[in-house]
Write a protein that holds these residues in place. Structure first.
Motif, PDB file in Angstrom:
ATOM      1  N   LYS A 519      18.780  15.893  71.502  1.00 44.45           N
ATOM      2  CA  LYS A 519      20.198  16.229  71.500  1.00 44.45           C
ATOM      3  C   LYS A 519      20.455  17.731  71.423  1.00 44.45           C
ATOM      4  O   LYS A 519      21.317  18.256  72.130  1.00 44.45           O
ATOM      5  CB  LYS A 519      20.889  15.520  70.330  1.00 44.45           C
ATOM      6  CG  LYS A 519      22.395  15.713  70.324  1.00 44.45           C
ATOM      7  CD  LYS A 519      23.041  14.917  69.214  1.00 44.45           C
ATOM      8  CE  LYS A 519      22.759  15.552  67.862  1.00 44.45           C
ATOM      9  NZ  LYS A 519      23.511  14.881  66.778  1.00 44.45           N
ATOM     10  N   ASN A 520      19.681  18.443  70.608  1.00 46.03           N
ATOM     11  CA  ASN A 520      19.924  19.873  70.433  1.00 46.03           C
ATOM     12  C   ASN A 520      19.744  20.639  71.738  1.00 46.03           C
ATOM     13  O   ASN A 520      20.575  21.475  72.105  1.00 46.03           O
ATOM     14  CB  ASN A 520      18.995  20.436  69.356  1.00 46.03           C
ATOM     15  CG  ASN A 520      19.335  19.916  67.976  1.00 46.03           C
ATOM     16  OD1 ASN A 520      20.471  19.480  67.726  1.00 46.03           O
ATOM     17  ND2 ASN A 520      18.377  19.941  67.062  1.00 46.03           N
ATOM     18  N   THR A 521      18.644  20.347  72.435  1.00 49.39           N
ATOM     19  CA  THR A 521      18.389  21.032  73.706  1.00 49.39           C
ATOM     20  C   THR A 521      19.473  20.696  74.718  1.00 49.39           C
ATOM     21  O   THR A 521      20.000  21.576  75.412  1.00 49.39           O
ATOM     22  CB  THR A 521      17.014  20.620  74.273  1.00 49.39           C
ATOM     23  OG1 THR A 521      16.002  20.977  73.340  1.00 49.39           O
ATOM     24  CG2 THR A 521      16.740  21.308  75.593  1.00 49.39           C
ATOM     25  N   LEU A 522      19.811  19.417  74.796  1.00 46.59           N
ATOM     26  CA  LEU A 522      20.810  18.967  75.760  1.00 46.59           C
ATOM     27  C   LEU A 522      22.169  19.617  75.505  1.00 46.59           C
ATOM     28  O   LEU A 522      22.783  20.192  76.417  1.00 46.59           O
ATOM     29  CB  LEU A 522      20.913  17.445  75.681  1.00 46.59           C
ATOM     30  CG  LEU A 522      21.823  16.732  76.672  1.00 46.59           C
ATOM     31  CD1 LEU A 522      21.252  15.368  77.029  1.00 46.59           C
ATOM     32  CD2 LEU A 522      23.220  16.529  76.071  1.00 46.59           C
ATOM     33  N   THR A 523      22.640  19.551  74.276  1.00 50.82           N
ATOM     34  CA  THR A 523      23.975  20.081  73.970  1.00 50.82           C
ATOM     35  C   THR A 523      24.023  21.603  74.107  1.00 50.82           C
ATOM     36  O   THR A 523      25.045  22.160  74.507  1.00 50.82           O
ATOM     37  CB  THR A 523      24.406  19.666  72.554  1.00 50.82           C
ATOM     38  OG1 THR A 523      23.393  20.054  71.610  1.00 50.82           O
ATOM     39  CG2 THR A 523      24.605  18.171  72.473  1.00 50.82           C
TER      40      THR A 523
END
Length: 664
Positions: A519-523
């Motif tokens: 999630k962190n990379t994506l967001t």
């Protein structure tokens, strides 16, 4: 080889040779005691160690003999020196054969081995026989310290040694693509070391360091190539992927059958807690270490078992199935695949893709294992051909973008389009995306494909007057793999800058079927792109993991309903008495109402009938996409289509934009 006769009591050179002997013995003990795959190279390396030990032992003996008997009054002193020279030649020959083993087939190696053995025997016979060659001591001044030997036997040793070294270097250059770079470097370094020490000893005759160079070279070879650090899984004690590759490479060279049993982890293993999983696998690993019927290789959390030559799959499968029942984690959460010969594969790295392909049949069989038959292999080879086509298309820029118009139900015009990738085959035909997208996602080529498509989309928006065409934006797909790439936002922003694109014309589609496990990379990627003015569509809503986390986490401006969900809805529309279908209808209606309340635009895909458009229009859907209005079109066809169907757009060629837009 220059041999120095030291003064009585001067033994510092012997200490060096003894150190080399100790190093060689330590390597021998370590190598014999370590776990082996019983391949030809292992046997060859043991022979190399023994020859180096022989050389060092003879060198020590010759040094002592020359000290005690500097004039060789005792014939034994003469023969010891000659044997030392012959052993030195054998050690250099051995290195050449070690490299030859890596670059040649079993047949070529065998022929070359016997030819070299005949030549080596002749050279050694010449060096050892006093009637055929000379070995003369030369006692110089300096209290007799610079005493060395010369003659035809020494010339034969030096000449043969340097010829072998030159040949090895030529082999390492000519056949460098057949041998791992690490192996080439190690062999070359050994030869350079031996040459450098030989030249040093020639000019400083009080040093006896040539045989010591052999032990150092042996140490380099062991540490860099033959120790188990690179082939053994430290956690389990089983061989790892590197070991599997080495083993199968040799079986392929020898053209020997390589039967394998592959244990693939099922998705259900993810629900097992780590402690239970670790304890269960540890017990199974111990079983594999004790088993004498196959070599065991651990590849990530999966296993490859190579059957030894004394057993066959039919002989052990029933017993193996019974054995693994005592390991519930294996019998419950792993599935067995059998391949009668791994040599059939074009390379070792394709094994996992073959197993993944075969795994599609797990739910279709009632057996406890799947035999990889001709049909599965043919499908695998077809995938390999597609991989080759993808690679060629990327390299030769045969990646094309087709545009499927998206109809705006409010304005009754085509205000946007989805960019879809196509690649060209050798015969000029276009390969459907369903045939190559899954393969590209698996092998990592999807990154380059998506970037090429995005670049072409950016060029399209720059080269054509989007406002005059009545187009608000073009959608470009983002794969799951790309969303997890930390460099995604930088790459795409750079592409937009390079093409001087107004980012308001760019919309990126995000597939909803991906788990939010990064999630962190994506967001972070989405936030950076959003800051540049890019908008987002959440694609394929209604499939995969369908949860509100996507709506919350992803800054989507548009929600796209998948064709399957649309078809399910209209199935309920036509069957009012079907309770399950009616529930599906309510879910979609509720979802549309929710997204409208969030002020998100809605696109419905796969629309093929006029009644679908009419119903969706009444429900408040903003856009529809599908064959009802148009299939995906080439760039020129798409422009013609838009000019023809959009009201107020003339059919003449649209001129490029002249006004300067704010750049992203």
């Amino acid at each position: 080889m220059n041999l120095i006769i030291l003064e009585q009591g001067t033994f510092y050179n012997i200490y060096t040779q003894i150190c080399g002997l100790i190093i060689s013995f330590i390597i021998l003990v370590l190598y014999i005691s370590q776990k082996k795959m019983n391949i030809r190279r292992e046997k060859h390396f043991i022979r190399m160690i023994l020859v180096v030990i022989l050389v060092l032992g003879l060198d020590i003996w010759a040094t002592i003999a020359n000290t005690v008997d500097p004039l060789h009054n005792n014939p034994i002193s003469n023969y010891v020196n000659r044997l030392y020279l012959a052993a030195m030649v054998i050690s250099i020959f051995g290195t050449g054969l070690y490299l030859l083993n890596e670059i040649s087939s079993r047949k070529v190696y065998s022929i070359t081995f016997w030819l070299l053995t005949i030549a080596l025997t002749a050279i050694c016979a010449f060096i050892v026989n006093p009637e055929w060659s000379t070995l003369i001591n030369n006692v110089e001044n300096d209290n007799g310290r610079n005493v060395y030997t010369y003659g035809s036997s020494v010339i034969a040793c030096f000449g043969t040694g340097f010829t072998c070294i030159l040949t090895i270097f030529i082999m390492s250059i000519v056949f460098r693509k057949r041998v791992a770079k690490k192996r080439i470097i190690a062999v070359r370094f050994w030869m350079i070391l031996w040459t450098g020490f030989s030249i040093t000893q020639y000019f400083i005759k009080s040093l006896l360091i040539v045989s010591f160079a052999l032990s150092l070279g042996l140490l380099i070879m062991y540490i860099s190539l033959e120790s188990l650090d690179g082939t053994l899984d430290n956690q389990t004690g089983l061989f790892n992927w590197n070991g599997y590759v080495k083993y199968v490479e040799e079986r392929r060279k020898d053209k020997k059958v390589c039967e394998i049993i592959y244990l693939k982890a099922l998705d259900s293993i993810k629900i097992i807690d780590e402690k239970t999983k670790r304890e269960g696998l540890n017990q199974f690993n111990k079983y594999l270490l004790k088993n004498k019927e196959f070599l065991s290789f651990r590849i990530r959390d999966e296993y490859t078992l190579v059957l030894k030559s004394n057993v066959t799959f039919n002989e052990i499968i029933d017993r193996f199935l019974k054995d693994i029942e005592q390991f519930p984690i294996i019998s419950t959460h792993y599935f067995i695949f059998y391949l009668d010969d791994a040599i059939k594969l074009e390379n070792e790295t394709s094994l996992s893709s073959l197993i993944d392909l075969a795994a599609k049949n797990i739910n279709k069989t009632m057996d406890d294992y799947i035999i990889i038959d001709t049909t599965i292999l043919e499908d695998h080879y077809a995938n390999i051909q597609i991989e080759s086509l993808i690679e060629k298309a990327i390299k030769e820029d045969k990646v094309f973008v087709y545009y499927q118009p998206i109809y705006n139900l409010k304005t009754k015009t085509f205000t946007c389009a989805e960019a879809l990738v196509r690649i060209e085959t050798d015969d000029g035909k276009l390969l459907p995306p369903g045939m190559f997208i899954p393969i590209a996602e698996k092998n990592g080529m999807i990154h380059r494909l998506d970037e090429m498509v995005f670049d072409k989309v950016c060029k399209f928006t720059k080269e054509n007057d989007m406002d005059a065409l009545g187009l608000h934006y073009i959608e470009s797909n983002l794969s799951v793999a790309q969303l997890c790439d930390k460099e995604l936002s930088k790459k795409y922003i750079d592409i937009m800058k390079e093409n001087k694109v107004d980012s308001k014309y760019i919309n990126l589609e995000i597939t909803e079927s991906a788990e939010l496990d990064q999630k962190n990379t994506l967001t972070t990627n989405l936030r950076k792109l959003k800051a540049k003015g890019v908008t987002f569509s959440l694609d394929d809503y209604g499939t995969g993991y369908s949860n509100l986390n996507y709506v919350v986490e992803i800054p989507a401006d548009i929600i796209k309903f998948d064709k399957h969900m649309i078809d399910a809805y209209f199935n309920a529309y036509a069957n009012p008495d079907d309770n399950k279908a009616q529930r599906c209808m309510r879910v979609m209606e509720t979802s549309i109402a929710m997204f409208k309340s969030l002020k998100l635009d809605i696109v419905c895909e796969g629309i093929e009938r006029q009644i679908q458009e009419d119903v969706l229009n009444k429900m408040g859907v903003d856009y529809i996409q599908g064959y009802l209005h148009s299939k995906p079109l080439s760039k020129s066809e798409f422009i013609d289509f838009i000019q023809e169907h959009n009201n107020g757009i003339k059919k003449e060629v649209v001129k490029p934009k002249r006004t300067r837009k704010k750049q992203s």
